[in-house]
Design a protein around this motif. Structure first.
Motif, PDB file in Angstrom:
ATOM      1  N   SER A  35      14.943  -4.912   0.106  1.00 31.97           N
ATOM      2  CA  SER A  35      14.749  -4.558  -1.246  1.00 31.97           C
ATOM      3  C   SER A  35      13.692  -5.183  -1.799  1.00 31.97           C
ATOM      4  O   SER A  35      13.024  -4.665  -2.586  1.00 31.97           O
ATOM      5  N   GLU A  36      13.484  -6.505  -1.627  1.00 32.01           N
ATOM      6  CA  GLU A  36      12.424  -7.294  -1.959  1.00 32.01           C
ATOM      7  C   GLU A  36      11.116  -6.999  -1.370  1.00 32.01           C
ATOM      8  O   GLU A  36      10.064  -6.917  -1.850  1.00 32.01           O
ATOM      9  N   ILE A  37      11.223  -6.708  -0.133  1.00 31.09           N
ATOM     10  CA  ILE A  37       9.940  -6.128   0.556  1.00 31.09           C
ATOM     11  C   ILE A  37       9.573  -4.601  -0.266  1.00 31.09           C
ATOM     12  O   ILE A  37       8.265  -4.495  -0.505  1.00 31.09           O
ATOM     13  N   ARG A  38      10.486  -3.892  -0.417  1.00 30.10           N
ATOM     14  CA  ARG A  38      10.075  -2.412  -1.225  1.00 30.10           C
ATOM     15  C   ARG A  38       9.633  -2.893  -2.624  1.00 30.10           C
ATOM     16  O   ARG A  38       8.618  -2.402  -2.944  1.00 30.10           O
ATOM     17  N   GLU A  39      10.401  -3.796  -3.291  1.00 29.25           N
ATOM     18  CA  GLU A  39       9.845  -4.096  -4.549  1.00 29.25           C
ATOM     19  C   GLU A  39       8.268  -4.687  -4.656  1.00 29.25           C
ATOM     20  O   GLU A  39       7.518  -4.273  -5.356  1.00 29.25           O
ATOM     21  N   ARG A  71       6.287  -4.414  -2.152  1.00 31.24           N
ATOM     22  CA  ARG A  71       4.986  -3.264  -1.740  1.00 31.24           C
ATOM     23  C   ARG A  71       4.893  -2.038  -2.585  1.00 31.24           C
ATOM     24  O   ARG A  71       3.640  -1.771  -3.024  1.00 31.24           O
ATOM     25  N   ASN A  72       5.878  -1.900  -3.688  1.00 28.24           N
ATOM     26  CA  ASN A  72       5.727  -0.862  -4.731  1.00 28.24           C
ATOM     27  C   ASN A  72       4.691  -1.805  -5.714  1.00 28.24           C
ATOM     28  O   ASN A  72       3.730  -0.811  -6.351  1.00 28.24           O
ATOM     29  N   GLN A  73       4.801  -2.758  -5.977  1.00 29.44           N
ATOM     30  CA  GLN A  73       3.830  -3.676  -6.949  1.00 29.44           C
ATOM     31  C   GLN A  73       2.492  -3.669  -6.352  1.00 29.44           C
ATOM     32  O   GLN A  73       1.586  -3.489  -7.222  1.00 29.44           O
ATOM     33  N   LEU A  74       2.263  -4.308  -5.063  1.00 31.09           N
ATOM     34  CA  LEU A  74       1.228  -4.130  -4.580  1.00 31.09           C
ATOM     35  C   LEU A  74       0.405  -2.645  -4.484  1.00 31.09           C
ATOM     36  O   LEU A  74      -0.884  -2.523  -4.808  1.00 31.09           O
ATOM     37  N   LEU A  75       1.006  -1.602  -4.504  1.00 32.23           N
ATOM     38  CA  LEU A  75       0.551  -0.371  -4.608  1.00 32.23           C
ATOM     39  C   LEU A  75       0.228   0.036  -5.901  1.00 32.23           C
ATOM     40  O   LEU A  75      -0.805   0.545  -6.159  1.00 32.23           O
ATOM     41  N   LEU A  76       1.048  -0.469  -6.735  1.00 31.14           N
ATOM     42  CA  LEU A  76       0.593  -0.236  -8.263  1.00 31.14           C
ATOM     43  C   LEU A  76      -0.695  -1.110  -8.563  1.00 31.14           C
ATOM     44  O   LEU A  76      -1.565  -0.398  -9.266  1.00 31.14           O
ATOM     45  N   ASP A  77      -0.821  -2.315  -8.120  1.00 33.68           N
ATOM     46  CA  ASP A  77      -1.936  -3.058  -8.215  1.00 33.68           C
ATOM     47  C   ASP A  77      -3.167  -2.495  -7.868  1.00 33.68           C
ATOM     48  O   ASP A  77      -4.302  -2.889  -8.344  1.00 33.68           O
ATOM     49  N   THR A  78      -3.064  -1.640  -6.794  1.00 32.53           N
ATOM     50  CA  THR A  78      -4.444  -1.093  -6.203  1.00 32.53           C
ATOM     51  C   THR A  78      -4.714   0.358  -6.638  1.00 32.53           C
ATOM     52  O   THR A  78      -5.439   1.027  -5.879  1.00 32.53           O
ATOM     53  N   ASP A  79      -3.626   1.009  -7.340  1.00 33.21           N
ATOM     54  CA  ASP A  79      -3.875   2.281  -7.718  1.00 33.21           C
ATOM     55  C   ASP A  79      -5.280   2.814  -7.995  1.00 33.21           C
ATOM     56  O   ASP A  79      -5.838   3.970  -7.823  1.00 33.21           O
ATOM     57  N   TRP A  80      -6.001   1.998  -8.909  1.00 35.69           N
ATOM     58  CA  TRP A  80      -7.176   2.155  -9.226  1.00 35.69           C
ATOM     59  C   TRP A  80      -8.100   2.484  -8.216  1.00 35.69           C
ATOM     60  O   TRP A  80      -9.533   3.111  -8.667  1.00 35.69           O
ATOM     61  N   VAL A 116       5.183  -8.949   7.992  1.00 36.92           N
ATOM     62  CA  VAL A 116       3.850  -9.278   8.107  1.00 36.92           C
ATOM     63  C   VAL A 116       3.201  -8.348   7.225  1.00 36.92           C
ATOM     64  O   VAL A 116       3.016  -7.161   7.202  1.00 36.92           O
ATOM     65  N   TRP A 117       2.685  -8.807   6.011  1.00 38.24           N
ATOM     66  CA  TRP A 117       1.947  -8.304   4.906  1.00 38.24           C
ATOM     67  C   TRP A 117       0.416  -7.657   5.457  1.00 38.24           C
ATOM     68  O   TRP A 117      -0.180  -8.706   5.819  1.00 38.24           O
ATOM     69  N   PRO A 118      -0.137  -6.543   5.110  1.00 39.27           N
ATOM     70  CA  PRO A 118      -1.385  -6.081   5.602  1.00 39.27           C
ATOM     71  C   PRO A 118      -2.225  -6.959   4.286  1.00 39.27           C
ATOM     72  O   PRO A 118      -1.794  -7.233   3.587  1.00 39.27           O
ATOM     73  N   GLU A 119      -3.524  -7.168   4.989  1.00 38.54           N
ATOM     74  CA  GLU A 119      -4.582  -7.763   4.009  1.00 38.54           C
ATOM     75  C   GLU A 119      -5.641  -6.907   3.641  1.00 38.54           C
ATOM     76  O   GLU A 119      -5.885  -5.988   4.418  1.00 38.54           O
ATOM     77  N   ARG A 136      -3.710   0.384   1.837  1.00 41.09           N
ATOM     78  CA  ARG A 136      -2.695   1.115   0.914  1.00 41.09           C
ATOM     79  C   ARG A 136      -1.601   2.100   1.851  1.00 41.09           C
ATOM     80  O   ARG A 136      -0.470   1.957   1.795  1.00 41.09           O
ATOM     81  N   THR A 137      -2.219   2.377   3.084  1.00 39.09           N
ATOM     82  CA  THR A 137      -1.420   3.276   4.149  1.00 39.09           C
ATOM     83  C   THR A 137      -0.447   2.178   4.807  1.00 39.09           C
ATOM     84  O   THR A 137       0.628   2.439   4.938  1.00 39.09           O
ATOM     85  N   GLU A 138      -0.890   1.072   5.159  1.00 38.05           N
ATOM     86  CA  GLU A 138      -0.007   0.044   5.783  1.00 38.05           C
ATOM     87  C   GLU A 138       0.971  -0.414   5.002  1.00 38.05           C
ATOM     88  O   GLU A 138       2.074  -0.555   5.262  1.00 38.05           O
ATOM     89  N   LEU A 139       0.587  -0.699   3.464  1.00 36.00           N
ATOM     90  CA  LEU A 139       1.865  -0.903   2.700  1.00 36.00           C
ATOM     91  C   LEU A 139       2.657   0.324   2.500  1.00 36.00           C
ATOM     92  O   LEU A 139       4.051  -0.050   2.596  1.00 36.00           O
ATOM     93  N   ARG A 140       2.425   1.414   2.394  1.00 35.36           N
ATOM     94  CA  ARG A 140       3.453   2.315   2.418  1.00 35.36           C
ATOM     95  C   ARG A 140       4.127   2.540   3.607  1.00 35.36           C
ATOM     96  O   ARG A 140       5.614   3.019   3.578  1.00 35.36           O
ATOM     97  N   ASN A 141       3.739   2.069   4.833  1.00 33.25           N
ATOM     98  CA  ASN A 141       4.465   1.932   6.152  1.00 33.25           C
ATOM     99  C   ASN A 141       5.138   0.904   6.272  1.00 33.25           C
ATOM    100  O   ASN A 141       6.019   0.587   7.332  1.00 33.25           O
TER     101      ASN A 141
END
Length: 137
Positions: free
Chosen positions: A81-85, A87-96, A133-136, A116-121
């Motif tokens: 759940s923490e990973i998804r939360e 990840r979702n925040q990181l995706l929101l932060d880079t939507d722009w 391991v978080w993508p950079e 963003r693809t690596e985050l979604r996966n």
């Protein structure tokens, strides 16, 4: 250190000087002496990334300490759940970065698309939630 005493059947944390009317306790009074007045230290909790602290209702006196909370190890579901939360925040932060007028070079856009693809996966590409391991960028 905090101390607690039961008043009208309910545990309360109070300054040591306000525990008993007409009774003064010298600094450094031992827990054994305070226990004679039904005053007990409050358990200290060391919260880590691997633990969950939950409120205990009602608090309990255990081994001479008042426990207002209980500690337990985090479950795998909580880690996921923490990973998804995150990840979702990181995706929101880079939507722009997906906007057509984003001030990025083609190379930067490609890099953000990969990120963003690596985050979604992320949940599917991670076998153990404790070793994610978080993508950079």
């Amino acid at each position: 250190m905090y101390y607690a005493k039961q008043f009208n059947g309910k545990w309360e944390i109070r300054p040591i000087g306000k525990m008993e009317i007409g009774t003064a306790f010298a600094k450094g009074t031992s827990n054994e002496v305070l226990a004679n007045y039904d005053i007990y230290p409050v358990k200290k909790y060391e919260v880590t990334d691997d633990t969950v602290v939950e409120e205990r209702d009602p608090p309990e006196l255990i081994s001479g300490e008042v426990h207002f909370y209980s500690e337990r190890a985090k479950t795998d579901d909580e880690y996921w759940s923490e990973i998804r939360e995150t990840r979702n925040q990181l995706l929101l932060d880079t939507d722009w970065t997906d906007l057509p007028n984003a001030p990025l070079t083609d190379a930067q856009k490609t890099n953000y698309q990969r990120y963003r693809t690596e985050l979604r996966n992320m949940p599917q590409s991670t076998s153990n939630p404790k070793d994610a391991v978080w993508p950079e960028i």
